[in-house]
Design an enzyme around this catalytic site. Sequence first.
Site, PDB file in Angstrom:
ATOM      1  N   SER A   1       4.068  27.599  -7.694  1.00 57.58           N
ATOM      2  CA  SER A   1       3.974  26.207  -8.132  1.00 57.58           C
ATOM      3  C   SER A   1       5.255  25.849  -8.870  1.00 57.58           C
ATOM      4  CB  SER A   1       2.767  26.018  -9.057  1.00 57.58           C
ATOM      5  OG  SER A   1       2.702  24.703  -9.550  1.00 57.58           O
TER       6      SER A   1
ATOM      7  N   ASP B   1      -8.501  18.233  -7.669  1.00 56.40           N
ATOM      8  CA  ASP B   1      -8.317  19.137  -8.802  1.00 56.40           C
ATOM      9  C   ASP B   1      -9.070  18.559  -9.994  1.00 56.40           C
ATOM     10  OD1 ASP B   1      -7.375  20.593 -10.987  1.00 56.40           O
ATOM     11  OD2 ASP B   1      -5.270  20.309 -10.564  1.00 56.40           O
TER      12      ASP B   1
ATOM     13  N   LYS C   1      -9.918  25.362 -10.870  1.00 57.15           N
ATOM     14  CA  LYS C   1      -9.310  25.989 -12.036  1.00 57.15           C
ATOM     15  C   LYS C   1     -10.439  26.479 -12.927  1.00 57.15           C
ATOM     16  CE  LYS C   1      -4.979  23.435 -11.970  1.00 57.15           C
ATOM     17  NZ  LYS C   1      -4.292  22.218 -12.429  1.00 57.15           N
TER      18      LYS C   1
END
Length: 370
Positions: A136, A239, A263
């Site tokens: 990332s 996300d 996450k």
Amino acid sequence: MKISKVVLRRMHLDFKKPFRTSFGLIEKDFSLIELWDDEGNVGRGACSAFLRPWYNEETTIGALYVIQNYLIPSLFDMGDIKDPVHFFDETGWIRRNRMARASVDCALWELYSKEQGLPEYKALGGVKNEIEAGVSLGIEETPDKLLQTVEQYMKQGYRRVKCKIKPGKDINYLSAVRKEFGDILLMADANSAYTLDDINLFREMDDLNLLMIEQPLASDDIVDHRHLQAAIKTPICLDESIDSVDDARRAIELGSCRIINIKVARVGGLTEARRIQQYAGEHGVYCWCGGMVDDGVARGHNLAVATLPYYRYPNDIPGSDRYYAVDIVTPSTYIDSHAMIRVPDLPGTGFDLNQEVVDQHTVEKWEYTK
């Protein structure tokens, strides 16, 4: 599990290189919690909330307050905790504050797996003993600087490259990467920097054959993403919009995404992450493990959860040397030449604290006993 002692730390780590997203420069100020039982087993978790409430509503200090005043007392009040799932469900009365809850949930999973004599990934139901890592990348000053950074990580073996984007630093950056590196696995992460007014921009991105566009619209939105996904070919990955299995169900029913980035910190821990990946996968929406520029403790839990069956894309799980000059756990983690990371086959996450480093980077420390 009976918790006999809790050790809580507020910590600070310095980045090797500044990391910039669409909402600014990140600082790593976080909390680390240890849960001890009477037999000397310890489970650890990290709270990934940022100093500023720009990713979600939580902050380092606010999460500390919730951990100290609600979660730790609940650990002692419950006495014998059957398993981490039981504690997670019994503390569901704590609204939101999922990053605070995640730190305790993860610590309980490691303690539980140690008491069972199992690696954490096997206790969770994982089916892989290695996982693939992607890289990332933050927003660079120019496309040329981005190309230099991408080349650096491609040489290390990474196959999937995620580029952070924001208005004005988007399609020109992505086009440059596609032109220079050809048919690599390329994706964009917008961190909610756009609106439906930008729909033509995303239609242009269709020509870049991106693996996915992550969270292009508002962090709390599902409906507008539905309209955007219907208008473009590139898969949308949600996300920030997905905090729970119920959020995943709603998004999937609406057709708002084709991929979910789970996450662990955002959804409240390993318990809810496991539920989300199962529901989504059974409905044809596959997942991957996102990161919060994680420390070594959080990285260990991410490795475990990424072995679950419906995690199908390369994960934002870097090696120990990606973000920080020092690692707070031992052994350190490195990717191999194919961007794979072997998952430790020891009880718990398979990592222990590098105590000297932890002590050096501790800002405040508290101990609690029943």
